[in-house]
Design a protein around this motif. Sequence first.
Motif, PDB file in Angstrom:
ATOM      1  N   ALA A  87     -10.641  24.214  55.331  1.00  0.00           N
ATOM      2  CA  ALA A  87      -9.413  22.941  55.939  1.00  0.00           C
ATOM      3  C   ALA A  87      -8.697  23.485  54.237  1.00  0.00           C
ATOM      4  O   ALA A  87      -7.231  22.925  54.102  1.00  0.00           O
ATOM      5  CB  ALA A  87      -9.547  22.023  55.942  1.00  0.00           C
ATOM      6  N   ALA A  88      -9.155  23.347  52.963  1.00  0.00           N
ATOM      7  CA  ALA A  88      -8.182  23.450  52.330  1.00  0.00           C
ATOM      8  C   ALA A  88      -7.783  24.767  51.626  1.00  0.00           C
ATOM      9  O   ALA A  88      -6.220  24.792  50.844  1.00  0.00           O
ATOM     10  CB  ALA A  88      -9.803  23.111  50.957  1.00  0.00           C
ATOM     11  N   THR A 145     -20.096  22.159  52.328  1.00  0.00           N
ATOM     12  CA  THR A 145     -19.971  21.253  53.226  1.00  0.00           C
ATOM     13  C   THR A 145     -21.231  21.471  54.037  1.00  0.00           C
ATOM     14  O   THR A 145     -21.904  22.673  54.494  1.00  0.00           O
ATOM     15  CB  THR A 145     -18.756  20.969  53.536  1.00  0.00           C
ATOM     16  N   ASN A 200     -18.575  38.555  53.290  1.00  0.00           N
ATOM     17  CA  ASN A 200     -19.058  37.294  51.140  1.00  0.00           C
ATOM     18  C   ASN A 200     -18.637  38.257  50.684  1.00  0.00           C
ATOM     19  O   ASN A 200     -18.306  39.473  50.340  1.00  0.00           O
ATOM     20  CB  ASN A 200     -21.226  37.770  52.014  1.00  0.00           C
ATOM     21  N   TYR A 201     -18.042  37.368  49.204  1.00  0.00           N
ATOM     22  CA  TYR A 201     -17.202  37.636  48.860  1.00  0.00           C
ATOM     23  C   TYR A 201     -18.739  37.574  47.715  1.00  0.00           C
ATOM     24  O   TYR A 201     -19.302  36.778  47.523  1.00  0.00           O
ATOM     25  CB  TYR A 201     -16.520  36.354  48.038  1.00  0.00           C
ATOM     26  N   TYR A 257      -3.599  15.412  58.125  1.00  0.00           N
ATOM     27  CA  TYR A 257      -4.555  16.321  57.889  1.00  0.00           C
ATOM     28  C   TYR A 257      -4.052  17.213  58.949  1.00  0.00           C
ATOM     29  O   TYR A 257      -3.687  18.066  59.596  1.00  0.00           O
ATOM     30  CB  TYR A 257      -5.656  16.604  58.804  1.00  0.00           C
ATOM     31  N   GLY A 313     -13.744  26.649  58.193  1.00  0.00           N
ATOM     32  CA  GLY A 313     -14.589  26.343  57.408  1.00  0.00           C
ATOM     33  C   GLY A 313     -16.004  26.252  58.523  1.00  0.00           C
ATOM     34  O   GLY A 313     -16.312  25.370  59.340  1.00  0.00           O
ATOM     35  N   HIS A 314     -16.443  24.417  57.258  1.00  0.00           N
ATOM     36  CA  HIS A 314     -17.280  23.655  57.754  1.00  0.00           C
ATOM     37  C   HIS A 314     -17.248  22.964  59.570  1.00  0.00           C
ATOM     38  O   HIS A 314     -18.057  22.239  60.264  1.00  0.00           O
ATOM     39  CB  HIS A 314     -17.983  22.582  57.308  1.00  0.00           C
ATOM     40  N   TRP A 315     -16.398  23.039  60.043  1.00  0.00           N
ATOM     41  CA  TRP A 315     -15.925  21.945  61.574  1.00  0.00           C
ATOM     42  C   TRP A 315     -16.502  23.246  61.889  1.00  0.00           C
ATOM     43  O   TRP A 315     -16.783  22.718  63.201  1.00  0.00           O
ATOM     44  CB  TRP A 315     -14.563  22.859  61.597  1.00  0.00           C
ATOM     45  N   HIS A 321     -12.773  11.616  60.448  1.00  0.00           N
ATOM     46  CA  HIS A 321     -12.548  10.209  60.429  1.00  0.00           C
ATOM     47  C   HIS A 321     -10.737   9.721  60.003  1.00  0.00           C
ATOM     48  O   HIS A 321     -11.221   8.163  60.194  1.00  0.00           O
ATOM     49  CB  HIS A 321     -13.398  10.473  58.707  1.00  0.00           C
ATOM     50  N   GLN A 322     -10.387  10.586  59.784  1.00  0.00           N
ATOM     51  CA  GLN A 322      -9.289   9.734  59.309  1.00  0.00           C
ATOM     52  C   GLN A 322      -8.141  10.197  60.376  1.00  0.00           C
ATOM     53  O   GLN A 322      -7.910  11.695  60.763  1.00  0.00           O
ATOM     54  CB  GLN A 322      -8.046  10.912  58.108  1.00  0.00           C
ATOM     55  N   ASP A 374     -13.692  35.165  54.522  1.00  0.00           N
ATOM     56  CA  ASP A 374     -14.307  33.875  54.703  1.00  0.00           C
ATOM     57  C   ASP A 374     -16.060  35.071  55.570  1.00  0.00           C
ATOM     58  O   ASP A 374     -15.770  35.541  56.145  1.00  0.00           O
ATOM     59  CB  ASP A 374     -13.634  32.770  55.842  1.00  0.00           C
ATOM     60  N   ARG A 375     -17.284  33.546  55.508  1.00  0.00           N
ATOM     61  CA  ARG A 375     -18.497  34.619  56.410  1.00  0.00           C
ATOM     62  C   ARG A 375     -18.269  33.577  57.491  1.00  0.00           C
ATOM     63  O   ARG A 375     -18.838  34.390  58.335  1.00  0.00           O
ATOM     64  CB  ARG A 375     -19.013  33.287  55.140  1.00  0.00           C
ATOM     65  N   HIS A 376     -17.338  32.722  57.910  1.00  0.00           N
ATOM     66  CA  HIS A 376     -17.474  32.455  59.285  1.00  0.00           C
ATOM     67  C   HIS A 376     -16.289  33.599  59.813  1.00  0.00           C
ATOM     68  O   HIS A 376     -15.522  34.013  59.115  1.00  0.00           O
ATOM     69  CB  HIS A 376     -16.985  31.144  59.355  1.00  0.00           C
TER      70      HIS A 376
HETATM   71  C1  LIG Z   1     -18.083  15.546  59.732  1.00  0.00           C
HETATM   72  C2  LIG Z   1     -17.241  15.762  58.588  1.00  0.00           C
HETATM   73  C3  LIG Z   1     -15.689  14.751  59.192  1.00  0.00           C
HETATM   74  C4  LIG Z   1     -14.919  14.842  58.146  1.00  0.00           C
HETATM   75  N1  LIG Z   1     -13.622  14.611  58.240  1.00  0.00           N
HETATM   76  C5  LIG Z   1     -12.652  14.313  57.458  1.00  0.00           C
HETATM   77  C6  LIG Z   1     -11.502  13.482  57.334  1.00  0.00           C
HETATM   78  O1  LIG Z   1     -10.698  12.864  58.515  1.00  0.00           O
HETATM   79  N2  LIG Z   1     -10.559  14.155  56.721  1.00  0.00           N
HETATM   80  C7  LIG Z   1     -10.705  14.521  55.457  1.00  0.00           C
HETATM   81  O2  LIG Z   1      -9.312  14.710  54.595  1.00  0.00           O
HETATM   82  N3  LIG Z   1     -11.797  15.882  55.389  1.00  0.00           N
HETATM   83  C8  LIG Z   1     -13.232  15.254  56.462  1.00  0.00           C
HETATM   84  N4  LIG Z   1     -13.760  15.812  55.675  1.00  0.00           N
HETATM   85  C9  LIG Z   1     -14.394  16.626  54.620  1.00  0.00           C
HETATM   86  C10 LIG Z   1     -14.260  17.825  54.665  1.00  0.00           C
HETATM   87  O3  LIG Z   1     -15.489  19.002  54.739  1.00  0.00           O
HETATM   88  C11 LIG Z   1     -12.915  18.603  54.704  1.00  0.00           C
HETATM   89  O4  LIG Z   1     -11.740  18.017  55.323  1.00  0.00           O
HETATM   90  C12 LIG Z   1     -12.781  19.755  54.581  1.00  0.00           C
HETATM   91  O5  LIG Z   1     -12.638  20.502  56.037  1.00  0.00           O
HETATM   92  C13 LIG Z   1     -13.587  20.439  53.782  1.00  0.00           C
HETATM   93  O6  LIG Z   1     -12.611  21.724  53.513  1.00  0.00           O
HETATM   94  P1  LIG Z   1     -13.022  23.126  52.862  1.00  0.00           P
HETATM   95  O7  LIG Z   1     -12.073  24.109  52.648  1.00  0.00           O
HETATM   96  O8  LIG Z   1     -12.792  22.511  51.351  1.00  0.00           O
HETATM   97  O9  LIG Z   1     -14.482  23.723  52.772  1.00  0.00           O
HETATM   98  P2  LIG Z   1     -15.360  24.292  53.684  1.00  0.00           P
HETATM   99  O10 LIG Z   1     -15.180  23.660  55.040  1.00  0.00           O
HETATM  100  O11 LIG Z   1     -16.775  23.939  53.248  1.00  0.00           O
HETATM  101  O12 LIG Z   1     -15.249  26.162  53.372  1.00  0.00           O
HETATM  102  C14 LIG Z   1     -15.083  26.740  52.406  1.00  0.00           C
HETATM  103  C15 LIG Z   1     -15.249  27.981  53.382  1.00  0.00           C
HETATM  104  O13 LIG Z   1     -16.129  28.907  52.937  1.00  0.00           O
HETATM  105  C16 LIG Z   1     -17.383  29.975  52.661  1.00  0.00           C
HETATM  106  N5  LIG Z   1     -17.530  30.270  52.065  1.00  0.00           N
HETATM  107  C17 LIG Z   1     -18.424  29.976  50.776  1.00  0.00           C
HETATM  108  N6  LIG Z   1     -18.947  30.585  50.089  1.00  0.00           N
HETATM  109  C18 LIG Z   1     -17.786  32.250  50.613  1.00  0.00           C
HETATM  110  C19 LIG Z   1     -18.475  33.264  49.941  1.00  0.00           C
HETATM  111  N7  LIG Z   1     -19.276  33.556  48.828  1.00  0.00           N
HETATM  112  N8  LIG Z   1     -18.003  34.520  50.658  1.00  0.00           N
HETATM  113  C20 LIG Z   1     -16.577  34.111  51.511  1.00  0.00           C
HETATM  114  N9  LIG Z   1     -16.694  32.496  52.037  1.00  0.00           N
HETATM  115  C21 LIG Z   1     -17.158  31.433  51.438  1.00  0.00           C
HETATM  116  C22 LIG Z   1     -17.498  28.395  53.851  1.00  0.00           C
HETATM  117  O14 LIG Z   1     -18.039  30.159  54.547  1.00  0.00           O
HETATM  118  C23 LIG Z   1     -16.743  28.441  54.154  1.00  0.00           C
HETATM  119  O15 LIG Z   1     -15.759  28.423  55.771  1.00  0.00           O
HETATM  120  C24 LIG Z   1     -15.067  15.859  56.833  1.00  0.00           C
HETATM  121  C25 LIG Z   1     -16.550  16.186  57.128  1.00  0.00           C
HETATM  122  C26 LIG Z   1     -17.051  15.773  57.660  1.00  0.00           C
HETATM  123  C27 LIG Z   1     -18.599  17.507  56.877  1.00  0.00           C
END
Ligand SMILES: Cc1cc2nc3c(=O)[nH]c(=O)nc-3n(C[C@H](O)[C@H](O)[C@H](O)COP(=O)(O)OP(=O)(O)OC[C@H]3O[C@@H](n4cnc5c(N)ncnc54)[C@H](O)[C@@H]3O)c2cc1C
Length: 470
Positions: free
Chosen positions: A17-18, A154, A118-119, A63, A45-47, A57-58, A38-40
């Motif tokens: 998401a970020a 995550t 994978n990076y 979002y 990401g974690h979704w 949650h919001q 991305d590995r997915h």
């Molecule tokens: C159940 C739950 C509900 C949530 N609800 C909310 C909400 O309502 N509002 C809110 O703001 N936040 C919420 N969050 C927080 C949530 O973590 C963030 O919103 C957001 O999804 C995080 O995104 P991200 O991109 O930072 O991380 P991630 O989703 O963890 O994505 C990181 C990505 O990096 C990739 N990656 C990592 N290392 C490597 C590598 N070496 N090579 C290639 N790819 C790699 C991974 O595969 C992954 O896809 C929630 C979290 C959870 C667990």
Amino acid sequence: MDATPIATDYLVIGAGAAAMAFVDTLLNETNASIVMVDRHAQPGGHWNDAYPFVRLHQPSACYGVNSRELGSGKKDQTELSEGLYELASGAQVLSYFEQVMNQQFLPSGRVRYFPMCNYSGDRVGDHRFSSLVSGENYQVQVRKKLVDATHAQTAVPSTHPPQYRVEPGVQCVPLNDLPKTRHPHPGYVVVGSGKTGIDACLWLLQNGVAPATICWIMPNDPWLIDRANVQPGQDSFERTIGGLTAQFEAIVAADSIPDLFAKLEAAGQLLRIDESVEPTAYRCATVTQTELRELRRIDNIVRLGRVRAIEPTRIVLEQGSIATDPSALHIDCSASAIPILPAMKVFDGGTINLLMVSSCQPVFSAALIAYVESHLADQTEMNAFCMMVPVPRVPTDWIRIWAANLGNQQRWGQHEGLARWLKQSRLYFLTTVVSGLLETDTEKLEQLRRLSASRERARASLPQLLAAIA
Ligand SMILES: Cc1cc2nc3c(=O)[nH]c(=O)nc-3n(C[C@H](O)[C@H](O)[C@H](O)COP(=O)(O)OP(=O)(O)OC[C@H]3O[C@@H](n4cnc5c(N)ncnc54)[C@H](O)[C@@H]3O)c2cc1C
């Protein structure tokens, strides 16, 4: 195998998401070319790993990415939602990000996306990644910057096995497997008191499980946010703006940290599951009052610290043990979701670290960082707009978060372009509350003036509270 060479302005590690929110704003504000790795198998990401009944949650209203609405803008009319603005399901979040990628990013001709890759570079000058499926290797020449969108790390129960021992004969599943239940269990043991633990308890109760058959292992009681206080749109204006004002007034009036939390609770700004237990955690988790009433139907709450082992007839915890049963279903909700990060800079030479620069708002933070990257050049100034806001863990982090948040907010308001961008950003919570306000809405404008004045007083009072944190 020789590596395929690629050249790009920005290399983004991650397509969660970020990363998506960052790239969306960068595309809109610059002409840059971008490679996402991305590995997915798909963005989000974690979704991709979340449990089937997960929801945001919001409200969906703030979002996702800036350029595209998420959801219908309607209110949910379910038993637990109290008619509050909709929370997208995990499936909706994934579908949304897929549409953003396929209908916006890729057609722009400026984004190349490498899923299942994978990076493995050094994050400095040697940028390489390889396909987890074909094994093809890529070497990337980064003309501008590397964007590290992996800091959230995550952790969800399906990807992070429990840190405690589970003996043979014990039925223990990640909460992802709860909907796979095919016969009733005489008892359900929920391990974990974070948002996933709360979601597991609510899911069981919603599916008719008797509260008396649920045992909830709660290593730390959390302070919770009332979701009704964080609603977009003007119909909740008084409650949202009034709530923020109440928080600032509590900061100003508090004569100690315990007094601050007492005042926040009395003002309805923080909630707890059991009013006789002092919370030791704060993770920005939100609940509705109806959900809280449901959770309070569970009497068997075990407060003996973390689980060390689950044996067929006994659960061993840090501060004692309790009986269990081989026929009971143990539900692991112990993954810590978001880890605590060391202090870091967002703009660090040739690297941009996607960190939180606004309280518990990772996607808005990423979009704002992209705006700053697009329009400012001096790294010191850029970092001043993007001071890292801590990931919350303990109650006093509520104070640290506001201190960092208010500092950032003040600086944003002083930059004409950024202030203008904030006013049209659907990811900025305050924008979703005040947009459409007319000059004739004198009462609401007066409320905003009160908010602004109390925020200034809170800013002045925060150092004293910060100094009181041991
Ligand atoms: C159940 C739950 C509900 C949530 N609800 C909310 C909400 O309502 N509002 C809110 O703001 N936040 C919420 N969050 C927080 C949530 O973590 C963030 O919103 C957001 O999804 C995080 O995104 P991200 O991109 O930072 O991380 P991630 O989703 O963890 O994505 C990181 C990505 O990096 C990739 N990656 C990592 N290392 C490597 C590598 N070496 N090579 C290639 N790819 C790699 C991974 O595969 C992954 O896809 C929630 C979290 C959870 C667990």
